[in-house]
Design an enzyme around this catalytic site. Structure first.
Site, short mmCIF file in Angstrom:
data_model
loop_
_atom_site.label_atom_id
_atom_site.label_comp_id
_atom_site.label_asym_id
_atom_site.label_seq_id
_atom_site.Cartn_x
_atom_site.Cartn_y
_atom_site.Cartn_z
N SER A 251 -17.62 156.17 -68.14
CA SER A 251 -18.08 154.95 -68.67
C SER A 251 -20.18 154.78 -67.99
O SER A 251 -20.36 155.56 -68.61
CB SER A 251 -17.12 153.82 -68.19
N LEU A 252 -19.84 153.72 -67.76
CA LEU A 252 -21.38 154.23 -66.90
C LEU A 252 -21.46 155.35 -66.24
O LEU A 252 -22.45 155.22 -66.43
CB LEU A 252 -21.52 152.69 -65.23
#
Length: 403
Positions: A231-232
């Site tokens: 994800s991030l």
């Protein structure tokens, strides 16, 4: 597949658990039972149903442990930890709901109990960092508990937990012969929820502190340290690799070169803004900023992502400050600093991975781009509905790099 949970917003969070089934997470029937308990209820109903499931697993774990069945108790504590981690997603944000803190503490306690019952000794750690410390776990590879092996450092993104990361990535890596180190950094888990420490873009500073400790561990092959972020974390892992030469391989799932560019494209596509109007997010015209605010606050997912979660994680109180902070999260100008072999993923329907190809082309290090498609059930964010395929391909790549 159709919705398991009646509300789209709840279904997105509740179905994370499907991706963890192959790795010891709760079974499909348990997930559907929770979905039925939530029904068409609100975020409180979602929270209560998942916490109730976690409490059941915790009680079963305690009863099983009293009978001397440590391995079974360990599995049950892990399932309990997963339930508590899932429960808090919709209420994740500021102002901090007391239920969020309670679920986080229950999740951590259950995870700690599971780790303490592992066949191979797991080492809970406090990694010195600036004026405080980061919570971390060093977990030896399943078949090599006493051997010097490559180390895979796992880093989260915005609202993932150590428990999520354990199921999503660590179990597969541990079974493939990698030692794993999981931690919470600024803006994540304990540091955010218990200490109020915000996220920061210079993740190389964070991971360098982690590696400073990792290289002192007798079981770590210091020449074969990899970092993987999801994800991030697909931005954070490459950022770390651009600032610490001790990282010998980098995995970004997906490859995220820039957070501000993603927001710029959203504003251009949805509101018809010109590229010039969004060139500097923090200095946009107030009228455009008002339009963006209306867009975000009238969409449940965007409101949660930005206003509820994003403001809190980034330590800001308004939209202009949030967009200003995003401009710091970019790999622009740092691509050439990554020297180690780097793997980027790109899932077909994951909006966060739209710039992965451009990121790949900008890299000058040995590089690989893996694409994942919907026809294999792996087209969504972080390939969660076919995490087994993702792990198999990523770990095959890492095996080859470290061969």
């Amino acid at each position: 597949m159709g919705l398991l949970f009646k509300r789209d917003f709840h279904d997105e969070f509740g179905t994370w658990a499907l991706g963890f089934i192959p790795y010891g997470g709760i079974d499909f029937g348990e997930i559907t039972a929770v979905a039925q308990a939530v029904g068409d209820g609100d975020d409180s109903a979602f929270y209560e149903a998942w916490v109730a499931a976690g409490d059941r697993f915790s009680t079963e774990a305690i009863d099983t442990l009293a009978k001397g069945r440590q391995a079974v108790a360990r599995d049950l504590f892990l399932k309990a930890s997963e339930c508590y981690a899932t429960a808090k997603h919709p209420i994740f944000g500021f102002p901090v709901d007391p239920g969020l803190v309670e679920a986080f503490r229950k999740q951590t306690a259950a995870f700690d109990q599971a780790m303490a019952l592992s066949k191979t000794p797991v080492t809970p750690m406090r990694i010195p960092f600036e004026k405080g410390s980061l919570p971390a776990y060093f977990i030896p590879a399943v078949d090599y508990p006493d051997s010097v092996r490559p180390l895979l450092i796992l880093t989260n993104g915005y609202d993932g937990t150590v428990t999520d990361m354990y199921f999503a990535s660590a179990v597969a890596a541990l079974n493939r012969g990698y030692h794993c180190l999981l931690f919470d950094g600024p803006g994540q888990g304990e540091l955010l929820i218990e200490q109020g420490v915000s996220l920061r873009p210079d993740w190389e500073t964070v991971v360098s502190a982690v590696i400073d400790v990792a290289v002192t561990l007798p079981l770590v092959d210091v020449a074969r340290i990899a970092i993987s972020g999801w994800s991030l974390g697909g931005y954070l892992a490459p950022r770390a690799a651009s600032g610490d030469a001790r990282i010998a391989a980098c995995i970004a799932d997906p490859g995220v070169p820039s957070l501000p560019d993603s927001f710029r494209q959203l504003i251009i596509n949805v509101l018809g803004a010109s590229p010039e109007a969004v060139a500097d997010l923090g200095k946009m015209d107030q009228q455009l900023l008002d339009q963006i605010w209306h867009l975000f606050t009238n969409n449940r997912k965007l409101s949660w992502s930005v206003v509820q979660r994003g403001f809190w994680v980034n330590g800001v109180n308004d939209l202009r400050a949030y967009l200003t902070s995003l401009d710091l999260y970019t790999m622009s100008g740092r691509e050439s600093l990554i020297r180690c072999p780097t793997l980027l993923t790109m899932a077909q329907n994951d909006s966060l991975s739209t710039a992965a190809t451009a990121f790949y082309e900008s890299l000058t290090c040995p590089k690989t781009l893996l694409t994942f498609s919907a026809d294999r059930g792996a087209g969504d964010h972080c390939e969660l509905m076919n995490r087994s395929l993702l792990n198999r391909r990523v770990l095959d790549w890492l095996d080859d790099v470290f061969a």
